[in-house]
Structures are given as structure tokens and as C-alpha cells.
Motif scaffolding. Sequence first.
Motif, short mmCIF file in Angstrom:
data_model
loop_
_atom_site.label_atom_id
_atom_site.label_comp_id
_atom_site.label_asym_id
_atom_site.label_seq_id
_atom_site.Cartn_x
_atom_site.Cartn_y
_atom_site.Cartn_z
N PRO A 77 21.83 22.93 -5.98
CA PRO A 77 21.54 23.48 -4.64
C PRO A 77 20.56 24.65 -4.72
CG PRO A 77 23.72 24.14 -5.35
CD PRO A 77 23.23 23.16 -6.37
N ILE A 78 19.68 24.74 -3.73
CA ILE A 78 18.69 25.81 -3.66
C ILE A 78 18.81 26.50 -2.30
CG2 ILE A 78 16.22 26.35 -3.56
CD1 ILE A 78 17.03 25.69 -6.33
N GLU A 79 18.88 27.83 -2.31
CA GLU A 79 18.88 28.57 -1.05
C GLU A 79 17.44 28.91 -0.69
OE1 GLU A 79 20.59 32.80 0.64
OE2 GLU A 79 21.91 31.55 -0.62
N VAL A 80 17.06 28.62 0.57
CA VAL A 80 15.67 28.81 0.99
C VAL A 80 15.57 29.91 2.03
CG1 VAL A 80 15.19 26.38 0.52
CG2 VAL A 80 15.74 27.08 2.84
N ASP A 81 14.36 30.42 2.20
CA ASP A 81 14.09 31.50 3.16
C ASP A 81 14.00 30.95 4.57
OD1 ASP A 81 10.96 31.03 3.82
OD2 ASP A 81 11.36 30.60 1.71
N SER A 82 13.86 31.83 5.55
CA SER A 82 13.89 31.42 6.96
C SER A 82 12.68 30.57 7.35
CB SER A 82 13.97 32.65 7.86
OG SER A 82 12.86 33.51 7.65
N GLU A 83 11.52 30.84 6.80
CA GLU A 83 10.34 30.05 7.13
C GLU A 83 10.47 28.63 6.61
OE1 GLU A 83 5.52 30.60 7.24
OE2 GLU A 83 6.54 31.22 5.39
N THR A 84 10.91 28.49 5.37
CA THR A 84 11.14 27.16 4.82
C THR A 84 12.22 26.44 5.61
OG1 THR A 84 10.54 27.99 2.61
CG2 THR A 84 11.70 25.88 2.72
N SER A 85 13.24 27.17 6.05
CA SER A 85 14.29 26.57 6.86
C SER A 85 13.74 25.98 8.14
CB SER A 85 15.35 27.62 7.20
OG SER A 85 16.10 27.99 6.07
N ARG A 86 12.83 26.69 8.79
CA ARG A 86 12.25 26.17 10.04
C ARG A 86 11.47 24.89 9.79
NH1 ARG A 86 11.11 31.68 10.70
NH2 ARG A 86 8.90 31.39 10.20
N LEU A 87 10.73 24.84 8.69
CA LEU A 87 9.98 23.62 8.37
C LEU A 87 10.92 22.47 8.03
CD1 LEU A 87 6.95 25.02 6.34
CD2 LEU A 87 6.89 23.94 8.59
N LEU A 88 11.99 22.76 7.33
CA LEU A 88 12.96 21.72 7.00
C LEU A 88 13.67 21.20 8.27
CD1 LEU A 88 14.54 23.21 3.76
CD2 LEU A 88 13.11 21.16 3.91
N ASP A 89 13.97 22.10 9.19
CA ASP A 89 14.57 21.68 10.46
C ASP A 89 13.61 20.77 11.23
OD1 ASP A 89 16.97 22.98 10.12
OD2 ASP A 89 16.40 24.75 11.30
N PHE A 90 12.33 21.13 11.23
CA PHE A 90 11.34 20.31 11.92
C PHE A 90 11.18 18.95 11.25
CE2 PHE A 90 6.88 19.06 12.83
CZ PHE A 90 7.00 18.95 14.21
N ALA A 91 11.16 18.94 9.92
CA ALA A 91 11.08 17.68 9.18
C ALA A 91 12.29 16.80 9.46
CB ALA A 91 10.95 17.95 7.68
N ASP A 92 13.44 17.42 9.57
CA ASP A 92 14.67 16.68 9.88
C ASP A 92 14.58 16.05 11.27
OD1 ASP A 92 17.55 16.02 9.30
OD2 ASP A 92 17.85 17.28 11.06
N LEU A 93 14.05 16.83 12.24
CA LEU A 93 13.84 16.30 13.59
C LEU A 93 12.89 15.11 13.57
CD1 LEU A 93 14.05 16.49 16.71
CD2 LEU A 93 12.15 18.13 16.61
N CYS A 94 11.78 15.24 12.84
CA CYS A 94 10.81 14.15 12.76
C CYS A 94 11.44 12.90 12.15
CB CYS A 94 9.59 14.58 11.94
SG CYS A 94 8.58 15.85 12.71
N PHE A 95 12.26 13.08 11.14
CA PHE A 95 12.95 11.95 10.51
C PHE A 95 13.85 11.25 11.51
CE2 PHE A 95 16.54 10.15 8.14
CZ PHE A 95 15.89 9.39 7.17
N GLU A 96 14.59 12.02 12.30
CA GLU A 96 15.54 11.44 13.26
C GLU A 96 14.83 10.69 14.37
OE1 GLU A 96 18.76 11.21 12.95
OE2 GLU A 96 18.75 12.33 11.05
#
Length: 301
Positions: A77-96
Motif C-alpha cells: 500500500p502507498i499513501e498519496v498526497d491530496s493532488e494525486t488523490s484528486r487525480l485518482l478520484d477523477f480516474a475512478d469516475l472516468c472508469f465508472e
Amino acid sequence: MNEALHSIVYKNSQGFVTGHFTAMAGSCEVIIETSDQELAEKVTYAVASEAWRIESTFSRYRSDNIIYRINNADGAPIEVDSETSRLLDFADLCFEVSDGMFDITSGVLGKIWKFDGSSNVPDQRDIDRLLPKIGWDKVTWSKPTLQMPAGMALDFGGIGKEYAVDSAAQLARQITELPILINFGGDIVATAPPISREHWLIGIEPLALGQNTVPPQVALKHGGVATSGDSKRYLVHKGKVLSHVLNPKTGWPVANAPASVTVLSSNCTQAGMLSTLAMLQGADAEDFLRSHEVEHWIQRR
């Protein structure tokens, strides 16, 4: 900082100052309607610095950033910063919303697909070996912790440039209210319409391989414009042009994809998402964009 790469060249013409620089493997420009050279250079430097920062932070070609840490965690597991979190959330949305077609783990296919205009298509056995390493649904994402199976890799290339344009535009707006057009290799944001004319005029690149139709031009007052297409990146296989947009479920280029999709939206990230999702729809690209009621231009071969 590499001074040769991180340099800005300025040009003044008809009341506009244009700053040119290179970032994210492409030509970038900032156009400001002003006679204040010092202000123009301040804005351009802020925009260029943001582009270079985001490039170094999220490039998969570096060994000193968060993407390298994630892709080399070997299942930990890797803990990420807030900016990376926002991009991962957006990527998750795009996937869905794309039913799994927009997948930031599919970049591993770039190891075998080289869209250089040739007819060099990879062997199906090589594709089959990579498919088990693809699938955002195999990744555990619970903010701020991400855990990815060993052997998989993330690539923000499908959303990074559009995000960078929007982020840079936000910084520019904090410096001045003057009209600014920011162009990162065809991903564009206008902060306001020009004072001296009704709108910015954006040309859409014509199709490659001898297409003779004159493409339309986008009249942009404010907001973002993004284009997905194969004018520079494609293969020719059995007499057909294969787009560089890959189906992560098959490992092959999307069937019947348009040659080019351009979308105008409220910001570049949104425009980029819609243009890419439309490409992934293949033959249904036009219906997809009409259903979202966005201004768009599609070119087919």
C-alpha cells in the motif's frame, strides 16, 4: 532544472504577447492581450512553471515521483498526497462512467503498441500476456491509500495534460483578469474573450493521410477545448487505419473510432474526458456526444 528545455521565447504582435515553451513532450504557448511585457512574462512563467511541475510530478518516465513509487510498490500500500488523490478520484469516475473503457492501468500496452504510422502490429500472444496486468477494478483505492497488484502500473497520460492546462489557467487568473489563451499541445483554455475581437479562433487540425476537407474552427470565448485523435499516432493494418486509443479489455485499438474528436466544455479536463470517452465509443461517438449536449466536432476517414 534543465535550462535548455525549460526556456521561454516571447513574441509580440498586434497587441498580443505570446510565450512559447516545451512541456509534456509538446509545444506550448500562452497568449495574453496586453502591452505590458513584464506582466505577460510573469503570467507566462507562472503557467510554464506549473506545466513543468505537473510533468515532473506525474510523469511515468521519472524515478523520483509518486508515480514511480506507486508503480514500484510491488503490491504494498502507498499513501498519496491530496493532488494525486484528486487525480485518482477523477480516474475512478472516468472508469465508472465508461464501463471500464477508460482505464489508467492500460498504459502497459504502450510497451508493445508503437503508433508510428507503420504496419507493425504486435503479436496476439504479447497482448494476451499484458491483459492480466490491466484493470482499475483490481486496484484498491481508499483515500489516501492505494494498493495495486505487483506488476501493474498507473499512467496519468490520458488526463494529465488537460489537468495541467486547467491548473495553469487558475494560476494565471490569480495574476490578472486580462484575456489569456493557454495551449498545451492542442489542449486549450481561454480565461476570457479578447478585448479587441469577439472570440479566440481555434483551428482543428485536419486529418492525416490526404483528407481534403477543410476542418472547422472553434470560436472560443472562455472555457476549454480538447481533441483526441490519430492525426499523428496511428498504424495501418490490413488497409485500415488503427487509432492509438486502445480498448483495455481487448488490448486492441477501439473499433470504428473517429479519426478526431474535439469537444468544447467549461474546462479542459471536462472537454478531454468527453473527447476521450467519445473515441472509446467507436461507431457511437456522435450519439454519445449528442446525448451530453456539448459542442463538438468529429472527423472520420
